[in-house]
Design an enzyme around this catalytic site. Structure first.
Site, PDB file in Angstrom:
ATOM      1  N   SER A  57     -13.021   1.043  37.268  1.00 55.01           N
ATOM      2  CA  SER A  57     -14.453   1.215  37.024  1.00 55.01           C
ATOM      3  C   SER A  57     -14.949   0.764  38.263  1.00 55.01           C
ATOM      4  CB  SER A  57     -14.795   0.446  35.777  1.00 55.01           C
ATOM      5  OG  SER A  57     -16.043   0.784  35.300  1.00 55.01           O
ATOM      6  N   GLU A  66     -13.370   9.810  29.040  1.00 57.29           N
ATOM      7  CA  GLU A  66     -14.279   8.375  29.643  1.00 57.29           C
ATOM      8  C   GLU A  66     -15.178   8.096  28.621  1.00 57.29           C
ATOM      9  OE1 GLU A  66     -13.345   6.597  32.204  1.00 57.29           O
ATOM     10  OE2 GLU A  66     -12.258   7.932  33.504  1.00 57.29           O
ATOM     11  N   HIS A 118     -12.402   5.125  28.891  1.00 55.83           N
ATOM     12  CA  HIS A 118     -12.499   4.241  29.933  1.00 55.83           C
ATOM     13  C   HIS A 118     -11.761   2.937  29.784  1.00 55.83           C
ATOM     14  CE1 HIS A 118     -14.495   3.322  33.593  1.00 55.83           C
ATOM     15  NE2 HIS A 118     -15.011   2.251  33.209  1.00 55.83           N
TER      16      HIS A 118
END
Length: 459
Positions: free
Chosen positions: A118, A250, A365
């Site tokens: 990330s 995600e 994610h």
């Protein structure tokens, strides 16, 4: 460091490193340095989340670190007192320390792999782009984040700082006045202040104190002097072997953070990525209408169709920028690029479960992290996922050792992970069965590419 609900630690001791090494090894080992995510807003390198056991049992040294976050780390006023990117410069100092000292812990300073997820992945890319970081690492792994993501670069940092000052009761755009306001505000009060996001926008837009292109200031080095897109396009970056990838769903995590009010206000025109610039409202509306049709079939966004809507923030904020990064690297570097999509849905997809999407397909994610790191919370399910844990940690540490995630066919990894080729780029799909697929696999990604080719913000 801080989370959404708790501010922890002090600014003076924010740059800390954790060094983990296996026992009884009589040779120098490859080093893996991990940068945590959290949107440049929150998070830490704590072993509670990033437990080292899975990786160091593969005979590598693991280093995790903390760095300054939010306004403390990414205030960018273009003056000597606040040039910008001090959070990235914290990471830079950590990398210098590792290069100089890791041999004392059994590490090989000539074999350092930088990796992150990330905002940590975007940070890795920033170090690839910055000449200040050149030579401090030799390979890179970027998981679900890019410096080209719309949430990972601020185009108008003084306006951003002014918006925060207004939340503290001040009205100014003067960089020196803003600096004095912030330096004289207690840290907890400063970090508790929030610039409200625009009505109808997505949660990723809340990441506003993030890296910037620094102005040239006498006596100071510029960590970053241009936009990530320009630096990549102009080939002004360190060329090295990379793994770059994203997860198949995600967006579950991002829509999972929304509430009834924000969902009811959500719309496509107000949530267009901030790194797009439209010359007319007509063109902006046309793009928004096309996205509405592609992602929602023009249906109203609601709690009942969040799985469907989740593709929009997931692809605009993570997947497309990552795929575009791979594409630019393929055009400008001869070094190996290994691209992947993590699609596996297992018992250790902790984030998907946490945000209420346990029954939905794919991985959201950060779901891949718990097949690489040992979460300190005792989860019996981890014993059901030893195979995927072994596959992920073996590929990641193989890359750190050899620059190739699958240097030889094995019973654990019988499918060779091919380098992504420029002409017909493909990626590895990490699932129960490993397969390959085109890098540009979705029509929506092609539309994003077309849109950015027309409307990408230049500066």
């Amino acid at each position: 460091r801080f989370s959404a609900n708790n501010i922890l630690g002090t600014e003076d001791n924010c740059l800390t490193l954790n060094v983990y090494a296996p026992m009884n090894i009589d040779r120098k080992l490859p080093v893996m340095v991990y940068i945590h995510g959290g949107g440049f807003r929150d998070g830490s390198g704590s072993p509670f989340i990033y437990g080292p056991e899975y990786l160091i049992e593969r005979e590598v040294i693991l280093v995790t670190l903390n760095y300054r976050l939010e306004v403390m780390g990414f205030l960018c006023l273009g003056i000597k007192e606040a040039p910008g990117n001090v959070g990235l410069k914290d990471q830079l100092e950590a990398l210098k320390w590792v290069k100089t000292n890791i041999e004392a812990f059994g590490g090989d300073p000539t074999s350092i792999t930088l990796f992150g997820e990330s905002a940590g992945s975007a940070s890795v890319m920033y170090h690839i782009l910055s000449p200040m970081s050149a030579g401090l690492f030799h390979r890179a792994i970027m998981q679900s984040g890019s410096a080209m993501s719309p949430w990972s670069f601020q185009f108008e940092p003084v306006s951003t700082a002014s918006a925060l000052a207004s939340q503290l009761g001040y009205n100014t755009t003067d960089p020196y006045e803003l600096y004095n306001i912030f330096i004289n505000t207690p840290a907890k009060k400063l970090l508790s202040a929030r610039v409200p996001r625009a009505r109808g926008d997505v949660v990723l837009s809340e990441n506003i104190f993030v890296p910037c292109a620094e102005k040239k200031i006498d006596g100071s080095d510029q960590f970053l002097n241009d936009t990530p897109y320009n630096l990549l396009r102009l080939r002004k970056y360190t060329k090295l072997p990379v793994i770059v990838g994203f997860n198949s769903a995600e967006g579950y995590m991002f829509v999972g953070k929304e509430n009834d009010t924000t969902i009811s206000n959500m719309n496509f025109i107000d949530s267009l990525p901030r790194d797009l610039s439209f010359p007319t409202m007509e063109e902006k509306k046309s793009v928004a209408d096309t996205l509405n049709k592609m992602y929602m079939d023009n249906k109203k966004i609601s709690k009942q169709n969040l799985v469907k809507f989740s593709r929009y923030p997931g692809e605009s904020g993570i997947t497309y920028p990552v795929v575009a990064t791979v594409d630019l690297m393929l055009q400008s570097s001869e070094r190996p690029v290994y691209a992947y999509q993590f699609r596996y849905s297992g018992w250790m997809n902790v984030v998907k479960q946490l945000y209420g999407f346990a029954g939905a397909p794919g991985a959201t994610h950060a779901d891949e992290l718990f097949y690489l790191f040992k979460l300190k919370a005792k989860l019996f399910q981890s014993y059901l996922e030893l195979d995927m844990k072994d596959k992920m940690t073996t590929m990641w540490t193989n890359f750190a050792k050899y620059g190739d995630p699958t240097p030889a066919d094995t019973q654990l990894l019988p499918l060779k992970w091919p380098q992504t080729q420029k002409k017909t780029p493909r990626l590895l799909v990490i699932d129960k069965q490993f397969t390959t697929a085109p890098l540009w696999s979705e029509q929506t990604l092609l539309f994003w590419n077309e849109t950015y080719s027309k409307y990408r913000r230049k500066s």
